[in-house]
Write an enzyme that holds these catalytic residues in place. Structure first.
Site, mmCIF file in Angstrom:
data_model
loop_
_atom_site.group_PDB
_atom_site.id
_atom_site.type_symbol
_atom_site.label_atom_id
_atom_site.label_comp_id
_atom_site.label_asym_id
_atom_site.label_seq_id
_atom_site.Cartn_x
_atom_site.Cartn_y
_atom_site.Cartn_z
ATOM 1 N N THR A 274 37.930 -0.434 -3.829
ATOM 2 C CA THR A 274 36.505 -0.634 -4.102
ATOM 3 C C THR A 274 36.216 -0.665 -5.595
ATOM 4 O O THR A 274 36.946 -0.066 -6.395
ATOM 5 C CB THR A 274 35.692 0.508 -3.452
ATOM 6 O OG1 THR A 274 34.328 0.440 -3.878
ATOM 7 C CG2 THR A 274 36.225 1.876 -3.857
ATOM 8 N N ASP A 275 35.105 -1.302 -5.963
ATOM 9 C CA ASP A 275 34.669 -1.285 -7.363
ATOM 10 C C ASP A 275 34.125 0.082 -7.774
ATOM 11 O O ASP A 275 33.976 0.360 -8.968
ATOM 12 C CB ASP A 275 33.627 -2.372 -7.630
ATOM 13 C CG ASP A 275 32.358 -2.260 -6.781
ATOM 14 O OD1 ASP A 275 32.282 -1.360 -5.917
ATOM 15 O OD2 ASP A 275 31.445 -3.089 -6.967
ATOM 16 N N GLU A 276 33.831 0.941 -6.806
ATOM 17 C CA GLU A 276 33.234 2.239 -7.138
ATOM 18 C C GLU A 276 34.175 3.147 -7.919
ATOM 19 O O GLU A 276 33.738 4.114 -8.533
ATOM 20 C CB GLU A 276 32.730 2.928 -5.873
ATOM 21 C CG GLU A 276 31.610 2.151 -5.200
ATOM 22 C CD GLU A 276 30.897 2.941 -4.102
ATOM 23 O OE1 GLU A 276 30.706 4.158 -4.287
ATOM 24 O OE2 GLU A 276 30.532 2.337 -3.093
ATOM 25 N N LEU B 283 39.911 5.001 15.209
ATOM 26 C CA LEU B 283 38.664 4.917 15.974
ATOM 27 C C LEU B 283 37.769 6.133 15.727
ATOM 28 O O LEU B 283 37.359 6.835 16.649
ATOM 29 C CB LEU B 283 38.936 4.747 17.480
ATOM 30 C CG LEU B 283 39.553 3.413 17.899
ATOM 31 C CD1 LEU B 283 39.695 3.348 19.410
ATOM 32 C CD2 LEU B 283 38.728 2.226 17.394
ATOM 33 N N LYS C 283 39.211 7.300 -3.394
ATOM 34 C CA LYS C 283 39.759 5.953 -3.455
ATOM 35 C C LYS C 283 40.504 5.722 -4.772
ATOM 36 O O LYS C 283 41.546 5.048 -4.798
ATOM 37 C CB LYS C 283 38.649 4.916 -3.292
ATOM 38 C CG LYS C 283 38.118 4.785 -1.888
ATOM 39 C CD LYS C 283 39.185 4.331 -0.884
ATOM 40 C CE LYS C 283 39.574 2.880 -1.078
ATOM 41 N NZ LYS C 283 40.547 2.436 -0.015
ATOM 42 N N TYR D 99 33.809 10.171 -2.475
ATOM 43 C CA TYR D 99 34.389 8.950 -1.913
ATOM 44 C C TYR D 99 35.141 8.165 -2.977
ATOM 45 O O TYR D 99 36.327 7.832 -2.810
ATOM 46 C CB TYR D 99 33.295 8.070 -1.297
ATOM 47 C CG TYR D 99 33.719 6.624 -1.135
ATOM 48 C CD1 TYR D 99 34.810 6.294 -0.340
ATOM 49 C CD2 TYR D 99 33.045 5.595 -1.809
ATOM 50 C CE1 TYR D 99 35.216 4.969 -0.203
ATOM 51 C CE2 TYR D 99 33.446 4.273 -1.666
ATOM 52 C CZ TYR D 99 34.529 3.966 -0.868
ATOM 53 O OH TYR D 99 34.933 2.666 -0.737
ATOM 54 N N ASP E 58 44.285 1.846 14.178
ATOM 55 C CA ASP E 58 42.973 2.390 13.817
ATOM 56 C C ASP E 58 42.766 3.714 14.534
ATOM 57 O O ASP E 58 43.075 3.846 15.721
ATOM 58 C CB ASP E 58 41.858 1.409 14.179
ATOM 59 C CG ASP E 58 40.555 1.724 13.445
ATOM 60 O OD1 ASP E 58 40.185 0.951 12.539
ATOM 61 O OD2 ASP E 58 39.917 2.740 13.780
ATOM 62 N N PRO F 291 14.317 3.105 4.783
ATOM 63 C CA PRO F 291 14.479 4.078 3.697
ATOM 64 C C PRO F 291 15.148 3.480 2.464
ATOM 65 O O PRO F 291 16.241 2.909 2.549
ATOM 66 C CB PRO F 291 15.360 5.153 4.338
ATOM 67 C CG PRO F 291 16.131 4.430 5.394
ATOM 68 C CD PRO F 291 15.229 3.348 5.911
ATOM 69 N N ASN G 7 18.788 -3.001 -5.056
ATOM 70 C CA ASN G 7 18.668 -2.704 -3.629
ATOM 71 C C ASN G 7 17.304 -3.099 -3.068
ATOM 72 O O ASN G 7 17.204 -3.617 -1.956
ATOM 73 C CB ASN G 7 18.907 -1.214 -3.384
ATOM 74 C CG ASN G 7 20.373 -0.835 -3.502
ATOM 75 O OD1 ASN G 7 21.247 -1.702 -3.539
ATOM 76 N ND2 ASN G 7 20.640 0.457 -3.569
ATOM 77 N N ALA H 72 36.195 9.021 -5.886
ATOM 78 C CA ALA H 72 37.316 9.776 -6.454
ATOM 79 C C ALA H 72 38.532 9.721 -5.533
ATOM 80 O O ALA H 72 39.673 9.591 -5.995
ATOM 81 C CB ALA H 72 36.904 11.225 -6.700
#
Length: 357
Positions: free
Chosen positions: A133-135, A34, A163, A159, A32, A214, A258, A161
Site C-alpha cells: 500500500t501507499d500508506e 475467510l 504493512k 495498519y 484465504d 459519515p 474524500n 506500520a
C-alpha cells in the site's frame, strides 16, 4: 502451470482471480482465511471451475503452506493476504501484527524452502509478488510531490506500520536469500466486491438504506483512487515483466478529497436510483469526529511502472466510479449477505454519530 494467490477471497484478491481466469487457463490455488472481509460469494461464478482450487487456511500456518507448495508446485506466489482497514487497526492492532508481519514471515519462510528445492530452470522463473500500500510512505502536505518508490517509509497507523514491516521482510528475503521478489504499493482501490466498511461502498450502501453518510472531520483528506481492475492488470504486468527485487508504485492519477468522492457518489445515485422523496442523497451526509492520526494526503507517482513496463490505468475516475455504483445497484444480494450482525455492530461503533446499527 499454477499460481498460488493468498487472500484471494478478499476485495482485490477476488477481482484478481476473476480477471486472471477470464484471460488465462493457468490454475489458481486460492488460499484465504475467510475472515470478516473474505467472501466466497465474490467467487461464486467460479464454482465448478477446475482451474480454481479454493483452500481455507491461514498464511501463518507453516505446515499448510508447505503442503500446498509441494502439492501444486506453483510458478509464482501472489500475496494479497492482509488485515487492511486502518480503523480496525486502531481498535485491534494485534490482528494486524499477526497477519501482516508474522503471517508474511511464515509465508516467506515456506516459499524460501520450496524455491530453494526447485531445479535451476524453475528456480530462475519463480516469482514472489507482494501486494502492499501507499500508506507505508506516511502523509503528504498539500503541495508536496507524490510518493515515488524512493520515498522514505513513515507509517502512521498500526495498519501501515505492519504493512511497512512486511515490505521490509520481503526486501530482506531478496537481499539475504536471493528470493526473486516483486513488490507493488498501490493507492486507494475501489470497485466491485468491496467490503462496505470502506468509504465508497459504505456511502453507496448507507445512501440506499436511508442512513447517514459519515464523513470524517472536514472531509478534506486527499487520496489517489485506483479502479480495482486497473490494479489487477498492473499486478499481472509486474508479474510478467517486473525486474526482480524492484518496487512498483501503482496509482490511478486521481487525487481527490474524500468529501468530493461522497458528493460524486451521491450525484450518481441521484441519477441512477433517485430517492423516493425526490431529495438529493447529499442531505444524508453527516460529519463525524476524525479518527486518531488520520493521514491528510496520499498521492502516487506511477511513472516508473509506465516507463519501464508500459502500464497505465485504463479507467478515469469518472468511468470507474460509474461502473462501481452501478455494480452495487445491480448486486443487492451480495451486499445484503456481507452485512452480517458483526458488520453492523462495527459500523455503529466506529461512526458513533447516531447511525442505526
Amino acid at each position: 502451470m499454477t499460481i498460488l494467490v493468498t487472500g484471494a477471497a478478499g476485495f482485490i484478491g477476488a477481482n484478481f482471480v476473476l480477471d486472471w481466469l477470464a484471460q488465462s487457463d493457468e490454475t489458481v490455488v486460492n488460499l484465504d482465511k475467510l475472515t470478516y472481509a473474505g467472501n466466497q460469494e465474490s467467487l461464486a461464478s467460479l464454482n465448478g471451475d477446475a482451474r480454481h482450487i479454493f483452500v481455507q487456511g491461514d498464511i501463518g500456518d507453516s505446515a499448510l503452506l508447505a503442503s500446498l507448495l509441494a502439492q501444486h508446485q506453483p510458478r509464482a506466489v501472489i500475496n494479497f493476504a492482509a488485515e487492511s482497514h486502518v480503523d480496525r487497526s486502531i481498535h485491534s492492532p494485534e490482528d494486524f501484527i499477526q497477519t501482516n508481519i508474522v503471517g508474511t514471515f511464515r509465508l516467506l519462510e515456506a516459499v524460501r524452502a520450496y524455491w530453494g528445492a526447485l531445479d535451476a530452470e524453475a528456480k530462475t522463473a519463480f516469482r514472489f509478488l507482494h501486494v502492499s500500500t501507499d500508506e507505508v510512505y506516511g502523509s503528504l502536505a498539500k503541495n508536496e510531490p507524490a510518493f515515488t518508490e524512493e520515498h522514505r517509509y513513515e507509517p502512521n497507523s498500526p495498519y501501515s506500520a505492519s504493512k511497512a514491516a512486511s515490505d521490509h521482510l520481503v526486501r530482506a528475503y531478496h537481499h539475504t536469500y536471493g528470493l526473486p521478489v516483486l513488490t507493488t504499493n498501490c493507492s486507494n482501490n475501489y470497485g466491485p466486491y468491496h467490503f462496505p466498511e470502506k468509504l465508497i461502498p459504505l456511502m453507496i450502501v448507507n445512501a440506499q438504506a436511508g442512513k447517514p453518510l459519515p464523513v470524517y472531520g472536514d472531509g478534506q483528506q486527499i487520496r489517489d483512487w485506483l479502479y480495482v481492475k486497473d490494479h489487477c492488470s498492473a499486478i499481472r504486468r509486474v508479474l510478467e515483466a517486473g525486474n526482480v527485487g524492484e518496487v512498483y508504485n501503482v496509482g490511478g492519477w486521481n487525487e481527490m478529497p474524500n468529501l468530493d468522492i461522497v458528493h460524486k457518489v451521491c450525484s450518481l445515485l441521484d441519477e441512477l436510483k433517485p430517492r423516493l422523496d425526490g431529495k438529493p442523497y447529499k442531505e444524508q451526509i453527516s460529519y463525524v469526529t476524525d479518527r486518531p492520526g488520520h493521514d491528510r494526503r496520499y498521492a502516487i507517482d506511477a511513472r516508473k511502472i509506465e516507463q519501464q513496463l508500459g502500464w497505465k490505468p485504463a479507467e478515469t475516475f469518472e468511468s470507474g466510479i460509474r461502473k462501481t455504483v452501478q455494480w452495487y445497484l445491480d448486486n443487492p444480494d451480495w451486499v445484503a449477505n456481507v452485512q452480517s450482525g458483526s458488520y453492523r455492530e462495527w459500523v455503529a461503533k466506529q461512526y458513533s454519530a447516531g447511525i442505526p446499527a
